[in-house]
Design an enzyme around this catalytic site. Sequence first.
Site, PDB file in Angstrom:
ATOM      1  N   LYS A   1       0.847  -1.191   0.000  1.00 31.58           N
ATOM      2  CA  LYS A   1       0.000   0.000   0.000  1.00 31.58           C
ATOM      3  C   LYS A   1       0.879   1.236   0.000  1.00 31.58           C
ATOM      4  CE  LYS A   1      -1.831   2.482   3.266  1.00 31.58           C
ATOM      5  NZ  LYS A   1      -1.672   3.816   2.656  1.00 31.58           N
TER       6      LYS A   1
ATOM      7  N   GLU B   1      10.626   0.681  10.018  1.00 29.59           N
ATOM      8  CA  GLU B   1      11.608   1.735   9.768  1.00 29.59           C
ATOM      9  C   GLU B   1      10.899   3.046  10.092  1.00 29.59           C
ATOM     10  OE1 GLU B   1      13.378   4.547   8.649  1.00 29.59           O
ATOM     11  OE2 GLU B   1      13.172   4.009   6.529  1.00 29.59           O
TER      12      GLU B   1
ATOM     13  N   CYS C   1      13.432  10.520   6.795  1.00 28.29           N
ATOM     14  CA  CYS C   1      13.476   9.946   8.147  1.00 28.29           C
ATOM     15  C   CYS C   1      14.855  10.110   8.770  1.00 28.29           C
ATOM     16  CB  CYS C   1      13.054   8.493   8.122  1.00 28.29           C
ATOM     17  SG  CYS C   1      13.922   7.531   6.888  1.00 28.29           S
TER      18      CYS C   1
ATOM     19  N   GLU D   1      10.434  14.907  15.888  1.00 27.95           N
ATOM     20  CA  GLU D   1      10.664  14.952  14.444  1.00 27.95           C
ATOM     21  C   GLU D   1       9.730  16.019  13.841  1.00 27.95           C
ATOM     22  OE1 GLU D   1       9.445  11.314  12.471  1.00 27.95           O
ATOM     23  OE2 GLU D   1      11.288  11.356  11.302  1.00 27.95           O
TER      24      GLU D   1
HETATM   25  P1  NAI Z   1       2.106   7.632   8.797  1.00 26.35           P
HETATM   26  O1  NAI Z   1       3.013   6.799   9.603  1.00 26.35           O
HETATM   27  O2  NAI Z   1       0.741   7.870   9.295  1.00 26.35           O
HETATM   28  O3  NAI Z   1       1.943   6.999   7.337  1.00 26.35           O
HETATM   29  C1  NAI Z   1       2.840   6.109   6.718  1.00 26.35           C
HETATM   30  C2  NAI Z   1       2.045   5.007   6.011  1.00 26.35           C
HETATM   31  O4  NAI Z   1       1.314   4.256   6.972  1.00 26.35           O
HETATM   32  C3  NAI Z   1       1.005   5.508   5.027  1.00 26.35           C
HETATM   33  O5  NAI Z   1       0.947   4.618   3.942  1.00 26.35           O
HETATM   34  C4  NAI Z   1      -0.286   5.462   5.814  1.00 26.35           C
HETATM   35  O6  NAI Z   1      -1.429   5.333   5.025  1.00 26.35           O
HETATM   36  C5  NAI Z   1      -0.075   4.213   6.649  1.00 26.35           C
HETATM   37  N1  NAI Z   1      -0.833   4.174   7.890  1.00 26.35           N
HETATM   38  C6  NAI Z   1      -1.305   5.211   8.637  1.00 26.35           C
HETATM   39  N2  NAI Z   1      -1.946   4.747   9.721  1.00 26.35           N
HETATM   40  C7  NAI Z   1      -1.860   3.406   9.685  1.00 26.35           C
HETATM   41  C8  NAI Z   1      -2.303   2.366  10.544  1.00 26.35           C
HETATM   42  N3  NAI Z   1      -2.957   2.621  11.653  1.00 26.35           N
HETATM   43  N4  NAI Z   1      -2.035   1.078  10.208  1.00 26.35           N
HETATM   44  C9  NAI Z   1      -1.342   0.804   9.081  1.00 26.35           C
HETATM   45  N5  NAI Z   1      -0.902   1.742   8.233  1.00 26.35           N
HETATM   46  C10 NAI Z   1      -1.151   3.028   8.527  1.00 26.35           C
HETATM   47  O7  NAI Z   1       2.807   8.988   8.498  1.00 26.35           O
HETATM   48  P2  NAI Z   1       2.082  10.365   8.120  1.00 26.35           P
HETATM   49  O8  NAI Z   1       0.848  10.593   8.895  1.00 26.35           O
HETATM   50  O9  NAI Z   1       1.932  10.381   6.680  1.00 26.35           O
HETATM   51  O10 NAI Z   1       3.150  11.402   8.632  1.00 26.35           O
HETATM   52  C11 NAI Z   1       3.139  11.793   9.985  1.00 26.35           C
HETATM   53  C12 NAI Z   1       4.524  11.919  10.493  1.00 26.35           C
HETATM   54  O11 NAI Z   1       5.162  10.649  10.395  1.00 26.35           O
HETATM   55  C13 NAI Z   1       5.422  12.838   9.735  1.00 26.35           C
HETATM   56  O12 NAI Z   1       5.289  14.143  10.130  1.00 26.35           O
HETATM   57  C14 NAI Z   1       6.759  12.282  10.068  1.00 26.35           C
HETATM   58  O13 NAI Z   1       7.171  12.796  11.303  1.00 26.35           O
HETATM   59  C15 NAI Z   1       6.540  10.807  10.190  1.00 26.35           C
HETATM   60  N6  NAI Z   1       6.923  10.063   8.985  1.00 26.35           N
HETATM   61  C16 NAI Z   1       8.078   9.370   8.986  1.00 26.35           C
HETATM   62  C17 NAI Z   1       8.497   8.695   7.867  1.00 26.35           C
HETATM   63  C18 NAI Z   1       9.757   7.931   7.841  1.00 26.35           C
HETATM   64  O14 NAI Z   1      10.262   7.645   6.771  1.00 26.35           O
HETATM   65  N7  NAI Z   1      10.307   7.536   8.952  1.00 26.35           N
HETATM   66  C19 NAI Z   1       7.732   8.734   6.628  1.00 26.35           C
HETATM   67  C20 NAI Z   1       6.480   9.445   6.744  1.00 26.35           C
HETATM   68  C21 NAI Z   1       6.128  10.083   7.877  1.00 26.35           C
END
Ligand code: NAI
Length: 777
Positions: A190, A263, A297, A392
Amino acid sequence: MSIKELFDTMEYGPAPESAAEALAWLVDQGDRFGHFIDGAFTAPGDGFDSRNPATGEVLATLTQATQADVEAAVAAARKAQPKWAALGGAGRARYLYAIARLMQKHSRLFAVLETLDNGKPIRESRDIDIPLAQRHFYYHAGMAQLMESELPDAEPLGVCGQIIPWNFPLLMLAWKVAPALAMGNTVVLKPAEFTSLTALLFADICQQAGLPKGVVNIVTGDGAVGEMIVAADVDKIAFTGSTAVGRHIREATAGRGLELTLELGGKSAYVVFDDADIDSAIEGLVDAIWFNQGQVCCAGSRLLVQEGIADRFYTKLRARMDGLRLGNPLDKCIDVGAVVDPVQLQTIERMVASNTAGQVHHAACALPENGCYYPPTLITGLSTSDPLMQEEIFGPVLVSTTFRTPAEAVELANNTRYGLAATVWTENVNLALDIAPKLVAGVVWVNATNLFDAAAGFGGVRESGFGREGGWEGLAAYTRPKGKRKALARIEPTMGHGAPVDPIDRTAKLYVGGKQARPDGGYSRPVWGKSGLLGHVGLANRKDVRNAVEAAAGASGWAKTTGHLRAQILYYIGENLSARAAEFTHRIDAMTGKRSGAKEVEASIQRLFTAAAWADKYDGQVHGVPIRGVALAMKEPVGVIGALCADEAPLLGLVSVMAPAIAMGNRVVLAASEPYPLAATDFYQILDTSDVPAGVVNILTGSHAELARPLASHLNVDAVWSFSSTDLSAEIETAAAGNLKRSWVNNATSLDWSVDHSKRFLQAATEIKNIWVPYGE
Ligand code: NAI
C-alpha cells in the site's frame, strides 16, 4: 535577460522539465485508478483525489480499498507464492532484472510523475530516487541469483504486507518489493495516500515485464487500508512511517507469529567539530535537511556545532540558506520544492510556531503564491530538552545547539529516543573514527551525509525501529530458516511430597550483578524430582527484574572488550563446566526424570566452544558503494537482552542463549527453565570461577508468566526473547512496543535444542551499523 546581464547577476534562468509525458500517461489510464490485483487493474471505485502539492491541481482519482479488495489482493498473493518460489532464484532474477531495465527505460517518466505527485525537485527524483530504486532491483536480481548457493538454509516467508510512506514513494517501494520478490515472497503493497502514482506506474511495469500475476499486488487508500493489511492473513509486515503508527502495528501484530520490520522516525544529529571543512559541512547540511524539504526519516535535523566556530558557522549557514532557490519542483534549477500536502505543511507551521526559546531564521527566498511551500529554516540556541530538539518536524527546519568537547557532542547526539542516523564532520581522522562507534545510530556518515545504496543496509535502533533494508542483512527480513517447527508443549514442574533427598535446606538464590541475591518478595518454591525434594528456588518478581536489568546496564564495559577476551572467557566457562560434567548430568537427570543429562551437558560445552570460536570471527563487512568511499558494516551488540529460557533443556537452553549473546558483547538477564531451574542455579558457580565480569550474566528463577511483562516493558532492555514452554508471545510483543525493543518469541513453536542454532543467535544478538567513510580516489 541578455547573456551579458546573466553573466553580471549569475542568476539561473528557469529550466523547467516538461510534464507532458507524465500527464499523458495519466490521461491514458483514464485519470482514475483502481487497484492492481492478480496481475490486472481493477475498475476504479470510490476514492479520493491525488493532488500536485506544488499547484494544488488534481492529478488523478484513486480508489480507497475495501476489506474485499485487501482480501482479494492477499488471496492473489497467497495463490501466486508457491509457484513464484518454485521458479528458483535464477528464474526470479530474470524478472527482477527485467523490471530494473524497464524502470531504467522509463526513468524520466517515473521522475516527472514522482515530482508532480510528491513536490520534490526534479533534480532529486531524476538523480536520486529513481536511479536508487532501479539499483535496488538490479542488486536484488543478483541476490535472487545467489540465494540457493549463499543462503542454502533460507526459505521465503510467504506473503508480505508492505506499507510505505510518501517521502520517497518509488524508492520505498523498491526497498520493500525487490528483496521480498528476490527471496521468493509475494507482496501486497500500500503506497501512501498522498503519493500512489509511481506505485501504479510500477504496476504497469510489472505487467510489461510479464511478471506472473499475483506476485505484486498494489492497493491504494489511507491508514484504514494499512490497518486491513496489518490484520490480514499475511506472513510479514514491513512498514516505514511514523513511530506512532509503527508502535501501533507492533501491538496489533503481537503474538500472531508475523515477522515485522519497522523503519520509523528519527532526529538525527549532524555534528560539526571545530576543525571541519566548514564550507563542505554547510553543503552537507543543504543535503542533510533541505533534501526533499527535510521530509527524510534520516534527515540531519539536529545540528550540533562546536562552540568555537558556532558564530562563524551560523553566519555562513544563514548566507547559504538565503541563496537556496525554492519554487516549481519541475524546474531543474530549484533546490527546495513543495511540502507533500497541506496537512504536513500545517504540522511544520504548528511546530515552528511552538518555539519559545530559539532564534528563528527563515531563508530569504520568496514563497510562490500557491502550493505547499515552507522556507528553509534554522532555529538556534535551543536547549537539548526542548521539544523542537526532540521531536521529528519532518520539514525543512533545522534546530541547533552547541557543544564544547567531543564527549559532550556524543552525549548530546545520543540524547534522543531515536537512533536512525548521524553525521560527523571533522578533518581529524582519529576524532571521526573515535566518535562514529559511540553514536547510537544504525547509519553514520563521516564527512558526507544522506548516502544510500542497495548494498549497505539501512535502518535504526531504539525507537527508530528494527530490521534493515538493503545488503545481506536486509534479506534476513524476508527469509526464515528452513525446517519444520515443532508445536510448543507446556512442561509442568514435577510435583511431589515427602522428605528432602538431602536434609540440609538448599534454597538457591537469584544471580544478580555477580552475586547471589535473595528474591525481593522473600518467596521460594520447592523443586521436586522423581526421587524426592531436590531443593528450593527463589521466586523473582518485577523488582528483581529491575535489579537484574540495572546490573546488566551497569556492565556496559563488556561491549567494549575484545572478541578475543570474550572468547577466552567462554572457553573458560566451557572448561569449568566440563570439569563438573558428572554433577550437572546428575542434576538434570534428577529434575527431568530422564537420562538425557550427559548429552545435554556435552552439547552445552559444545555451544560454549562454538560461541567462543565465533566471538572473534563474526565480523562485519566492507561494502563497495558507488561513492568515493566505503561503507563499513560493523556488527555491534544489541545491548541488554532479556530472555525466558527453554523449559525442556534446563542447561542447554540457557547456555544456547547466553553464549552467543555474551560472545557478541551483550549483557543478559535470563529467566531459567521454570520447571527445572536447578541446573541454572548451579551454573552460578561456574560463572563465578570463569572470570565473567559482574552484571554480564544475570539469572532469575520463577514464573515465566510473571517475569515476561516486566522484562519486555523495561526501558533499559533492548531485546527480549522467549523460548519458554508457556506461550507468552502476545504479551511480550505487546509490552515490547513501549520502546520498540527487538523481540524474538517462539509463537507456539519450539526450537530443537539438540541442533546448533548459534548462527541465528549471533544474528539476533547483533545490530549492523553502517559507517560510511571517504576512501580512495
Ligand atoms: P504515517 O506513519 O501515518 O503513514 C505512513 C504510512 O502508513 C502511510 O501509507 C499510511 O497510510 C499508513 N498508515 C497510517 N496509519 C496506519 C495504521 N494505523 N495502520 C497501518 N498503516 C497506517 O505517516 P504520516 O501521517 O503520513 O506522517 C506523519 C509523520 O510521520 C510525519 O510528520 C513524520 O514525522 C513521520 N513520517 C516518517 C516517515 C519515515 O520515513 N520515517 C515517513 C512518513 C512520515
